[in-house]
Design an enzyme around this catalytic site. Sequence first.
Site, PDB file in Angstrom:
ATOM      1  CE  LYS A 172      13.578  -4.332   0.803  1.00  0.00           C
ATOM      2  NZ  LYS A 172      12.817  -3.157   1.163  1.00  0.00           N
TER       3      LYS A 172
ATOM      4  CB  VAL B 163       9.579  -8.876   0.256  1.00  0.00           C
ATOM      5  CG1 VAL B 163       9.372  -9.613   1.576  1.00  0.00           C
ATOM      6  CG2 VAL B 163      10.185  -7.510   0.510  1.00  0.00           C
TER       7      VAL B 163
ATOM      8  CG  ASP C  43      10.900   4.274   1.476  1.00  0.00           C
ATOM      9  OD1 ASP C  43      10.181   5.201   1.060  1.00  0.00           O
ATOM     10  OD2 ASP C  43      11.060   3.211   0.855  1.00  0.00           O
TER      11      ASP C  43
ATOM     12  CG  LEU D 271       5.653 -12.435   0.499  1.00  0.00           C
ATOM     13  CD1 LEU D 271       6.071 -12.270   1.943  1.00  0.00           C
ATOM     14  CD2 LEU D 271       4.312 -13.143   0.413  1.00  0.00           C
ATOM     15  N   GLY D 272       6.243  -9.071  -2.682  1.00  0.00           N
ATOM     16  CA  GLY D 272       6.201  -7.691  -3.152  1.00  0.00           C
ATOM     17  C   GLY D 272       7.569  -7.272  -3.624  1.00  0.00           C
TER      18      GLY D 272
ATOM     19  N   GLY E 276      10.152  -3.659  -3.895  1.00  0.00           N
ATOM     20  CA  GLY E 276      10.385  -2.258  -3.580  1.00  0.00           C
ATOM     21  C   GLY E 276      11.587  -1.723  -4.313  1.00  0.00           C
TER      22      GLY E 276
ATOM     23  N   GLY F 263      14.769  -3.934  -3.670  1.00  0.00           N
ATOM     24  CA  GLY F 263      14.751  -5.368  -3.915  1.00  0.00           C
ATOM     25  C   GLY F 263      13.388  -5.980  -3.642  1.00  0.00           C
TER      26      GLY F 263
END
Length: 682
Positions: A424, A407, A521, A399-400, A402, A405
């Site tokens: 995650k 997701v 964050d 999904l994405g 960061g 790590g």
Amino acid sequence: MTDSGNFVLYNKDSVVIWESFSFPTDTILGGQNLSTGHELFSSVSQTNHSTGRFRLKMQSDGNLVAYPVNTLDWGIDAYWASNSWGRSPNYNLYLNNTGKLLLINNTNSATIRELFRGSSIYSNTVIHRATLDVDGNFRLYSHKFDTKPSVEWQAIQNLCEVKNFCGFNSYCTLNDNQPYCNCLPGSDFIDPEHWSLGCERNFTKEKCKVGKENSFYNITAMDNLNSDDPPYFKASMPKEECSKSCLEDCVCDAALFQSGNCMKLKLPLRYFRRDTALPLRYFGRDTGDTALPSTAFFKVGTTSIESNKTIPTLIPPPSPVVVTTSKKAVMLILVLSLGFITYSCSSLAFSGYFIFKFRVLKYRRLLEAGTSGLIEEFTLGSYSYREIHKATNGFKEELGKGSFGAVYKGTLYKGKIKKLVAVKRLEKVQVDEGETEFRAEMRVIGKTHHKNLVRLLGYCAEGMKRLLVYEYMSNGSLADLLFRAEERRPEWNERVRIALDVARGILYLHEECETPIIHCDIKPQNILMDDFWNAKISDFGLAKLLMPDQTRTFTGVRGTRGYLAPEWQKNTPISVKVDIYSYGIVLLEIVCCRRNMKVDVSNPEEVVLSAWAYKCFVARELDKLVGDEEVDKKLLERLVTVGLWCIQDEPALRPSMKCVVLMLEGITDISIPPCPTAASPM
């Protein structure tokens, strides 16, 4: 306490310093005013007098207007008005002791309009009150000491005119002149016992493929449905073309066809009703026309979610009546009833015995296994790496990604129930604590429950593997919503609501948890949108995982460039004020729909958003920040001022998150901020 019901506080000189009549809740009594700028708020229910779903405001333009709560003072949201707008800014709503409900001029007490004439004779045995009721209707009651209260006047005769009466994704209809709430096609009640919570989608939302939606969805049509929801698209076309256009449009969830026009809508849908005789309204005023019959088209998925929810009604159906005509029939009924009761008692006794025996055996087995079996129901879930690997299909759908790590999308099953989750995978975290400390810390994080925080459902800790399991958010991140140039920017009111959602989520982390949690964050990529486009902060547990001391601690730099507070670089203790700074940058980005750093601009002053915003603030040229967009100028100034206070160099100058929320809501006045010298990219 006066005879009128006013609770008055005097000082030593018998001067009034406070009175309850100046702070009404849902009611004004005889002799009481609702002054300009003040509001009545309905109760949640007849027994729960917390703030409910509707408000009645005495506006500064002289108009008395009813709205749903959590809406701005816009005509599209109004459902009743006194139609006295535009005359004087000094109107009051006044209920006198004889039951007259008046709009008066606060300057000379002259009557401008009578909402209800009442009586001209005062009686000390009759008390009058005007109340914004639970159902959103404004009513005038009279109370006599020896009889029940009676309704003398009410603003609305048809409760289906009350906007948001039935909640999201539902519609109001009349049955025997009583309002009923039903879900729109493709949705079911969230809670059948509480219909005001609205309805949610009952089918699986598939990935968007332009022009191929008909393979995943069908169109369901309903006649005589009308809506005041603003469409995102409107054009003239035939009815059949309107249905087909919505089916093939990835964004469209419903379409309304009326008088040759096709209007496309997105979820959530708020103001649907089924009554062709309701008047058309603008800013709470009748336009003189009635809503023309229309046809609504709803996109319904072919893959449904199991649901046995029933449709509630405001008035329960009448119970069946048994009529007896002879003594023989009475005796037959008594014999059958006694037999049924005896059989039922015997069955319950046997069932209770066997259930008790089964539970005792099960509890003994659990004790032998060293666990009570009940902890799992009330604490954070602990998953094995094998379970999560299977749930994510080998971490297949990312999904994405960061700084700590990636997701992945996953599916967990509990019996036949399927739940979508986001997993995650922490790749760059060095966990120095032992297994026991890590699990204890995750359970503390799991106790955080707030509507503006993404829920942490569980975790995995096997060897050096660390994974966090969150609820799945279907509408992506705030960054996607704000920064995608090829799509339209969110509407101004929607952005204001999102800014408040994020602030309330951070307030919960800072001040309402058992232990304060520093997020570290805050950025648009970590703010996700749920099915109803509510903003929720994600990764809020990461700071707790990395920093056991939640209030003030030394640690290495954490977060994202451009959102870092200056103290990260000064080797000073970190507090919750680092989140305040990051929120200030995010707030300015929400207002302007652009990133804090943007190099492809024609004017060099616009490269750093925070510095440019301060220059526009000082020059009183805030319109430059939003371009040609129509916005509330006072609200724009308030949001920019709060953002500039949040990004001050010194942590002590930044307001607390509670003060930020109060300033955004307009409850607290805001002073002029000094120049934020740290308003430059880190």
